[in-house]
Design a protein around this motif. Sequence first.
Motif, mmCIF file in Angstrom:
data_model
loop_
_atom_site.group_PDB
_atom_site.id
_atom_site.type_symbol
_atom_site.label_atom_id
_atom_site.label_comp_id
_atom_site.label_asym_id
_atom_site.label_seq_id
_atom_site.Cartn_x
_atom_site.Cartn_y
_atom_site.Cartn_z
ATOM 1 N N UNK A 87 -22.947 79.799 72.854
ATOM 2 C CA UNK A 87 -23.051 79.663 71.314
ATOM 3 C C UNK A 87 -24.509 79.159 70.706
ATOM 4 N N UNK A 88 -25.118 78.369 71.594
ATOM 5 C CA UNK A 88 -26.527 78.211 70.940
ATOM 6 C C UNK A 88 -27.457 79.395 70.973
ATOM 7 N N UNK A 89 -27.191 80.331 72.276
ATOM 8 C CA UNK A 89 -27.898 81.231 72.433
ATOM 9 C C UNK A 89 -27.885 82.233 71.342
ATOM 10 N N UNK A 90 -26.809 82.429 71.093
ATOM 11 C CA UNK A 90 -26.509 83.360 69.837
ATOM 12 C C UNK A 90 -26.671 83.042 68.430
ATOM 13 N N UNK A 218 -17.786 82.588 63.798
ATOM 14 C CA UNK A 218 -18.868 81.858 64.713
ATOM 15 C C UNK A 218 -20.026 81.946 63.913
ATOM 16 N N UNK A 219 -20.458 82.712 63.347
ATOM 17 C CA UNK A 219 -21.726 82.910 62.747
ATOM 18 C C UNK A 219 -21.856 82.148 61.563
ATOM 19 N N UNK A 220 -20.679 82.167 60.810
ATOM 20 C CA UNK A 220 -20.506 81.502 59.553
ATOM 21 C C UNK A 220 -20.687 79.805 59.643
ATOM 22 N N UNK A 225 -23.651 74.409 60.292
ATOM 23 C CA UNK A 225 -23.904 73.395 60.728
ATOM 24 C C UNK A 225 -25.280 73.024 60.667
ATOM 25 N N UNK A 226 -26.130 73.933 60.479
ATOM 26 C CA UNK A 226 -27.549 73.898 60.167
ATOM 27 C C UNK A 226 -27.784 72.656 58.901
ATOM 28 N N UNK A 227 -26.951 72.972 57.864
ATOM 29 C CA UNK A 227 -27.308 72.102 56.953
ATOM 30 C C UNK A 227 -26.495 70.497 57.075
#
Length: 254
Positions: A87-90, A218-220, A225-227
């Motif tokens: 997941x982190x890789x993507x 997953x992309x959304x 999570x970045x925020x």
Amino acid sequence: MCKLHIMLQVLDSLLAPLARLMVARGVAFPDLAERLKVHYVAAAARSGAKTDSRISVITGLQRRDIARLRAEPPREERPNHLATLIARWQTDRAYVGQPIPKSGPAPSFEALANDIRRDIHPRTMLDTLEAAGTVTVEQDHITLAQTSYQPLAGSEDQIAYLAHNLGDHMAAATDNVTGHTPPHFERAVHYEGLTAAQIALLQADHREAQMQVFERLSAKAAAMKVLPSGEATHRFRAGAYFYPTDAAQQDAQE
């Protein structure tokens, strides 16, 4: 038809595959029964029963068992470090799903693996991912071959996946049956009288459509999570399944 008879029919549907799994994995019935006691006690406590005597009345368990089970520390969850790595890789901006060097400073597989777990050697993670077909290794670079980590059949990681996926599905269904508001989304489609070739076409259509949904979610979720947020204490799991079987053979086995 009485409620108990209906619930026993429900148990037959749920416990038949569970019994097959337990027998296949070598779990003896007394061990299964002991774990079931733990969850009966927890469910009774969650329903509002506060004393051992009240829990005994609700569950039918003896008070000495209840006291012992309530005193046991909860079992720790075992996170899936390989699924987290993929997941982190993507989603990580430094990687974004691109081929990466096997070793060296970030972005590399070695650096990514060390970020996830320092107590497991990156080579061990790489070998497992390669064996599962999740990545391909070409000289000094590694490429993602799949968008998610699919554990090998029968592995501990696959068993952990099964527990989490079926556990959350069952929790959602139970909430709906017991009147959770708003209800969880839970739908299924069912048809009989089809050929094996027709089933294969439908299964391929289902797989493609579901993968598109999962990749979009997953992309959304990764972007969200970045925020930073002080209220980021919630989680979700979204799943789907497609189960084909020959009804004639199933009836014969039963």
